[in-house]
Design an enzyme around this catalytic site. Structure first.
Site, PDB file in Angstrom:
ATOM      1  N   HIS A   8     -51.500   7.110 -17.608  1.00 51.95           N
ATOM      2  CA  HIS A   8     -50.899   7.230 -16.276  1.00 51.95           C
ATOM      3  C   HIS A   8     -50.214   5.935 -15.850  1.00 51.95           C
ATOM      4  O   HIS A   8     -50.453   4.869 -16.420  1.00 51.95           O
ATOM      5  CB  HIS A   8     -51.930   7.669 -15.227  1.00 51.95           C
ATOM      6  CG  HIS A   8     -53.030   6.687 -14.958  1.00 51.95           C
ATOM      7  ND1 HIS A   8     -54.264   6.761 -15.564  1.00 51.95           N
ATOM      8  CD2 HIS A   8     -53.081   5.590 -14.147  1.00 51.95           C
ATOM      9  CE1 HIS A   8     -55.030   5.771 -15.110  1.00 51.95           C
ATOM     10  NE2 HIS A   8     -54.340   5.040 -14.263  1.00 51.95           N
ATOM     11  N   HIS A  88     -49.575  -0.401 -11.718  1.00 51.41           N
ATOM     12  CA  HIS A  88     -50.120  -0.691 -13.056  1.00 51.41           C
ATOM     13  C   HIS A  88     -49.763   0.427 -14.022  1.00 51.41           C
ATOM     14  O   HIS A  88     -49.304   1.496 -13.619  1.00 51.41           O
ATOM     15  CB  HIS A  88     -51.641  -0.886 -12.999  1.00 51.41           C
ATOM     16  CG  HIS A  88     -52.438   0.343 -12.640  1.00 51.41           C
ATOM     17  ND1 HIS A  88     -52.774   0.660 -11.345  1.00 51.41           N
ATOM     18  CD2 HIS A  88     -52.961   1.328 -13.410  1.00 51.41           C
ATOM     19  CE1 HIS A  88     -53.475   1.795 -11.345  1.00 51.41           C
ATOM     20  NE2 HIS A  88     -53.601   2.217 -12.581  1.00 51.41           N
ATOM     21  N   GLU A 137     -54.076  -1.355 -17.294  1.00 47.75           N
ATOM     22  CA  GLU A 137     -55.389  -0.699 -17.302  1.00 47.75           C
ATOM     23  C   GLU A 137     -55.604  -0.118 -18.688  1.00 47.75           C
ATOM     24  O   GLU A 137     -54.705   0.499 -19.256  1.00 47.75           O
ATOM     25  CB  GLU A 137     -55.437   0.408 -16.237  1.00 47.75           C
ATOM     26  CG  GLU A 137     -56.770   1.147 -16.170  1.00 47.75           C
ATOM     27  CD  GLU A 137     -56.774   2.249 -15.105  1.00 47.75           C
ATOM     28  OE1 GLU A 137     -55.751   2.439 -14.411  1.00 47.75           O
ATOM     29  OE2 GLU A 137     -57.811   2.930 -14.990  1.00 47.75           O
TER      30      GLU A 137
HETATM   31 CO    CO Z   1     -55.170   3.650 -12.926  1.00 51.71          CO
END
Ligand code: CO
Length: 146
Positions: A8, A88, A137
């Site tokens: 994502h 992110h 991440e």
């Molecule tokens: Co995230």
């Protein structure tokens, strides 16, 4: 580091409700999950699905992130970017602890210990200054994924 799929892209927003309208009406998103709170991380999140290749259900998601009261990191981001913005990117890895050790062996600053993220699997973040300016991440691939 074994690079996995782009799970994502995190997008900070002052209003998840307004962002849902944007992704639905402007971007044509049809799969939008119900927003939920992650109190440990001080945020409310909502996942918008994008289709995978051939319309498969394994497409990359947009993670909408709105700060809960008392949050400082996302609230600070929104102070600098009042309309919201890309926050992110999240990549999957097969083994979170191996990935953490590899990043650290390369001198990358891992921010805290692996913890349960929005998908219920372990995640950690790597400092953007060590990652070409991108807050990154890293997430262990869900076992029953897709
Ligand atoms: Co995230």
């Amino acid at each position: 580091m074994k690079l996995g799929r782009l799970n994502h892209i995190g997008v900070a927003t002052p209003s998840i409700a307004d962002s849902i309208v944007f992704y639905r009406d402007v971007m044509g998103a049809t799969q939008i999950c119900e927003p939920f709170d992650l109190p440990d991380q001080g945020v409310k999140v909502c996942f918008v699905d994008t289709p995978g290749a051939g319309g498969a259900l394994d497409g990359t998601q947009i993670e909408l992130i709105e700060p809960l009261p008392g949050n400082t990191s996302i609230a600070g981001f929104l102070e600098k970017n009042p309309a919201g913005g890309q926050h992110h990117m999240c990549y999957e890895v097969p083994d979170i602890h191996a990935a953490k050790a590899e990043f650290e062996s390369m001198g990358k600053r891992v921010l805290g210990e692996p913890r349960i993220g929005a998908h219920g699997t372990l995640i950690f973040f790597v400092h953007p200054r060590d990652m070409g300016g991108v807050l990154t991440e890293i997430m262990e691939t869900p076992k029953e994924a897709h």
